[in-house]
Write a protein that holds these residues in place. Structure first.
Motif, PDB file in Angstrom:
ATOM      1  N   PHE A 126      -7.318 -30.712   9.456  1.00 22.52           N
ATOM      2  CA  PHE A 126      -8.485 -30.935   8.841  1.00 22.52           C
ATOM      3  C   PHE A 126      -7.766 -31.832   7.445  1.00 22.52           C
ATOM      4  O   PHE A 126      -8.594 -32.805   7.551  1.00 22.52           O
TER       5      PHE A 126
ATOM      6  N   ARG B 237      -7.595 -35.421   8.755  1.00 22.96           N
ATOM      7  CA  ARG B 237      -8.743 -36.076   9.318  1.00 22.96           C
ATOM      8  C   ARG B 237      -9.632 -36.348   8.094  1.00 22.96           C
ATOM      9  O   ARG B 237     -10.362 -37.480   8.315  1.00 22.96           O
ATOM     10  N   THR B 238      -9.458 -35.755   7.223  1.00 21.44           N
ATOM     11  CA  THR B 238     -10.368 -36.169   5.778  1.00 21.44           C
ATOM     12  C   THR B 238      -9.550 -36.454   4.631  1.00 21.44           C
ATOM     13  O   THR B 238     -10.389 -37.162   3.703  1.00 21.44           O
TER      14      THR B 238
ATOM     15  N   GLU C 285     -17.409 -28.177  11.393  1.00 23.05           N
ATOM     16  CA  GLU C 285     -16.777 -29.032  10.923  1.00 23.05           C
ATOM     17  C   GLU C 285     -17.300 -29.807   9.889  1.00 23.05           C
ATOM     18  O   GLU C 285     -16.844 -30.112   8.674  1.00 23.05           O
ATOM     19  N   SER C 286     -18.795 -30.193   9.923  1.00 21.48           N
ATOM     20  CA  SER C 286     -19.331 -30.733   9.172  1.00 21.48           C
ATOM     21  C   SER C 286     -19.703 -29.968   7.765  1.00 21.48           C
ATOM     22  O   SER C 286     -19.641 -30.714   6.766  1.00 21.48           O
TER      23      SER C 286
ATOM     24  N   ARG D 263     -16.838 -30.138   5.656  1.00 18.01           N
ATOM     25  CA  ARG D 263     -16.528 -31.479   5.257  1.00 18.01           C
ATOM     26  C   ARG D 263     -17.196 -31.562   3.945  1.00 18.01           C
ATOM     27  O   ARG D 263     -16.860 -32.085   2.895  1.00 18.01           O
TER      28      ARG D 263
ATOM     29  N   TYR E 123     -16.180 -32.411  -0.066  1.00 17.14           N
ATOM     30  CA  TYR E 123     -16.586 -33.665  -0.649  1.00 17.14           C
ATOM     31  C   TYR E 123     -17.587 -33.099  -1.901  1.00 17.14           C
ATOM     32  O   TYR E 123     -17.388 -33.646  -3.105  1.00 17.14           O
TER      33      TYR E 123
ATOM     34  N   GLU F 113     -18.758 -43.383   4.298  1.00 16.56           N
ATOM     35  CA  GLU F 113     -18.476 -42.348   4.831  1.00 16.56           C
ATOM     36  C   GLU F 113     -19.573 -41.926   6.059  1.00 16.56           C
ATOM     37  O   GLU F 113     -19.366 -40.980   6.808  1.00 16.56           O
TER      38      GLU F 113
END
Length: 192
Positions: free
Chosen positions: A33, A36-37, A76-77, A80, A84, A150
């Motif tokens: 994770f 990826r972010t 996952e969304s 994320r 943020y 993004e």
């Protein structure tokens, strides 16, 4: 640029401050994770705060708080968006403490997919863009960054910034229009 964060780092910090967290993610899942972010979150924080060093610090704090929260995420969304949201709150806190300086220029190596075949054109566009972004409010920069760098949906941006989804569309429109005026791309409009 980014220092890998491990569960050992978090555990060591928790031992020092006397807290403990029940992690929802195992180390391999967290590492994936993070990979990826992290780049996107760092670029977002850097653009919103205008300070690369502060972005480095806030990135680590963002992931630390994300892990300590031990929140359950649907997908996952959702995970994320939560990340943020934490980054946005940390940037706001830093701004309140007056730690944020004027925005700076991010190079194409800092953000994937940015660049031009002619380095002079790229540098000129980057300078113009950076100067224009410096004239926007931090919330306007955050909205534009989340939407276009993004690729976040209106609902995701609203959730991240703590706004009502219905108010985001006009805020995004005004921020985009203001940026266009600052870049000299809105005919008949003066720079503000």
């Amino acid at each position: 640029m980014f220092r890998d964060m491990t569960f050992t780092d978090v555990s060591r910090t928790e031992a020092l401050d006397g807290t403990s967290a029940g992690f929802i993610m195992d180390e391999d899942t967290f590492r994936a994770f993070y990979e990826r972010t992290a780049r996107g979150v760092w670029a977002y924080i850097a653009r919103v705060t205008g300070d690369r060093q502060l972005a480095d610090d806030l990135l680590q704090e963002t992931f630390y708080r994300f892990l300590r929260a031990a929140a359950m995420h649907d997908n996952e969304s959702h995970r994320r968006n939560s990340l943020y949201r934490i980054a946005t709150n940390l940037a706001r806190d830093a701004r309140r403490r007056s730690l944020i300086r004027a925005p700076f220029s991010l190079s194409s190596k800092d953000i994937e997919g940015v660049g031009s075949s002619d380095p002079r054109d790229s540098a000129e566009r980057n300078t113009d863009f950076t100067q224009a972004m410096a004239h926007l409010k931090p919330r306007e920069r955050a909205i534009l960054w989340l939407a276009y760098a993004e690729g976040a949906s209106h609902r995701e941006i609203a959730d991240t910034l703590g706004l009502r989804p219905g108010s985001l569309k006009p805020l995004l429109f005004r921020a985009r229009r203001k940026l266009a005026v600052l870049l000299g791309r809105a005919p008949g409009k003066e720079k503000r």
